[in-house]
Scaffold this active site. Structure first.
Site, PDB file in Angstrom:
ATOM      1  N   CYS A 177     -27.062 -14.229  35.026  1.00  0.00           N
ATOM      2  CA  CYS A 177     -27.789 -14.118  36.194  1.00  0.00           C
ATOM      3  C   CYS A 177     -27.760 -15.625  36.957  1.00  0.00           C
ATOM      4  CB  CYS A 177     -29.286 -13.955  35.819  1.00  0.00           C
ATOM      5  SG  CYS A 177     -29.546 -12.437  34.766  1.00  0.00           S
TER       6      CYS A 177
ATOM      7  N   HIS B  66     -31.301  -9.083  43.307  1.00  0.00           N
ATOM      8  CA  HIS B  66     -30.972  -9.634  42.791  1.00  0.00           C
ATOM      9  C   HIS B  66     -29.452  -9.505  42.213  1.00  0.00           C
ATOM     10  CE1 HIS B  66     -30.023 -12.135  39.218  1.00  0.00           C
ATOM     11  NE2 HIS B  66     -30.819 -11.419  38.176  1.00  0.00           N
TER      12      HIS B  66
ATOM     13  N   CYS C  56     -34.422 -17.336  34.714  1.00  0.00           N
ATOM     14  CA  CYS C  56     -34.147 -16.680  33.426  1.00  0.00           C
ATOM     15  C   CYS C  56     -32.714 -16.194  33.522  1.00  0.00           C
ATOM     16  CB  CYS C  56     -34.845 -15.658  32.992  1.00  0.00           C
ATOM     17  SG  CYS C  56     -35.109 -14.227  34.050  1.00  0.00           S
TER      18      CYS C  56
END
Length: 407
Positions: free
Chosen positions: A90, A362, A392
């Protein structure tokens, strides 16, 4: 040491995976459009001076494989620019910005492109990661995987497996980590839905005000269609409507399709340069990179990763959270945003003020650079000075960066 500045930032619209606006464009073609767009924002900078193209991708393989960064460099007309593809899931394109920042601070270069891309729509096609159907799980994690499976069936309260001398589950699905965090921190369903509605409502307002139109760089699809808006934001979302949705990861869970981010496609690119280039070309930077931080914790509660990473970045910057004007905390799940923000000490008035990933999306490899773009534009719009970007990271990590508006 030399300072590092972001002098250009371009991010694509974000499409919904498989059925959205960007499903028909390859990741490398999409990323190249954003690299060219970012460089075009600095017309006095010779693109030939780019010393490295650093590209984040969370799921490299298939069309996103073969060191895609070098492919993107050539597609962008940067034939003599090297490239490397980086995976911190991420935070992949936050990591590439960190690499550019470190290289400049070390005196090893003056001009870098930090970019990120993810096409979830197309990454599953012909993936080179492993033979389809083959189990690639390390057998040493078999007990941990089985434990997660039992939790997914419902009725299990999470506790740190290391207390029993067991390995944490590094293969745990992200939705399961969100349920673990919700249990551990006592973050209930209603407050998750309330926050998700706020994210959608803020994104709706930001669309109406023109903020997102200014933040987005339109892209052209293979058929010539121009896409200029995110697929995700929805008008009129209410807590009551979200409350009607069923849990998707555990029968007794709290995480739904409405209070977490969707799967997405998108790309973004930043031009990061030294103060020497800023002065020589008379550039007006969007912001200065002040510090970065990275941390790790149990993969089973990865959603709390922003906490320690943010503390480290703030400490290196010599700042407290009270001195930060805007915070962009990636909204993987409302279940992890709320306790992370509380532990960091940021109030909701400074948090994701234009809506976050629950609303806009995302795309894993894109998100780091996308959030930087949004944060810098947000500081310019509000007149703020310091911004914190944090998220995160799958596998049990957190990452953060502090920026300063200098214009």
């Amino acid at each position: 040491m030399p300072e590092a500045f972001v002098v250009a930032a371009a991010r694509s619209p974000i499409g919904r995976a498989f059925k959205g606006s960007l499903r028909d464009v390859r990741a490398d073609d999409l990323a190249a459009q954003l690299v060219r767009a970012a460089l075009a924002q600095v017309p006095t900078l010779d693109p030939g001076r780019v010393e490295d193209l650093l590209l984040g991708c969370g799921m490299p393989g298939g069309e996103q494989g073969m060191n895609m960064a070098r492919v993107v460099a050539v597609l962008s007309g940067l034939d003599e620019t090297p490239g490397t593809t980086v995976n911190r899931y991420c935070a992949s394109s936050l990591q590439t910005t960190r690499m550019a920042f470190h290289a400049i601070r070390a005196g090893e270069g003056d001009v870098f492109v930090s970019a990120g891309v993810e096409s979830v729509s197309r990454s599953v096609r012909g993936s080179s990661d492993h033979i389809p159907g083959e189990d690639v799980t390390n057998p040493r994690f078999a007990d941990a995987v089985a434990r997660t499976a039992r939790a997914a069936a419902g009725g299990t309260t999470w506790h740190d497996p290391r207390e029993d001398g067991a390995l944490p589950d590094v293969y745990v699905a992200m939705g399961q980590t969100a349920e673990n965090v919700a249990q551990l921190t006592g973050t209930g369903r209603w407050e998750q839905d309330e926050y998700a509605a706020l994210s959608q409502n803020r994104a709706e307002a930001a669309v109406a005000s023109g903020f997102w139109a200014d933040d987005i760089t339109p892209v052209t699809l293979p058929d010539g269609t121009v896409v200029a808006a995110d697929d995700g934001p929805r008008a009129g979302v209410t807590v009551e409507a979200l409350a009607a949705l069923q849990p998707v990861f555990r029968p007794d869970g709290t995480v739904t399709a409405g209070n977490c981010c969707p799967l997405n496609d998108g790309a973004a690119a930043l031009v990061v340069v030294s103060e020497r280039i800023v002065e020589a070309l008379g550039l007006t930077p969007l912001g200065r990179i002040v510090s970065t931080g990275v941390s790790a914790l149990s993969p089973e509660i990865m959603g709390l990763g922003p906490v320690e990473a943010s503390r480290r970045a703030l400490e290196l910057a010599g700042l407290t959270i009270d001195q930060v004007d805007l915070v962009e905390l990636n909204e993987a799940f409302a279940a992890q945003v709320l306790p992370s923000a509380k532990a960091i000490g940021v109030d909701v008035e400074r948090l994701n003020v234009h809506g976050g990933a629950i609303a806009v999306g995302h795309p894993f490899g894109m998100t780091g650079a996308r959030i930087t773009t949004t944060l810098l534009h947000g500081l310019a719009a509000t007149g703020g000075r310091y911004g914190l970007e944090t998220m995160c990271v799958g596998g049990g990590q957190g990452m953060a960066m502090v920026v300063e508006r200098v214009a």
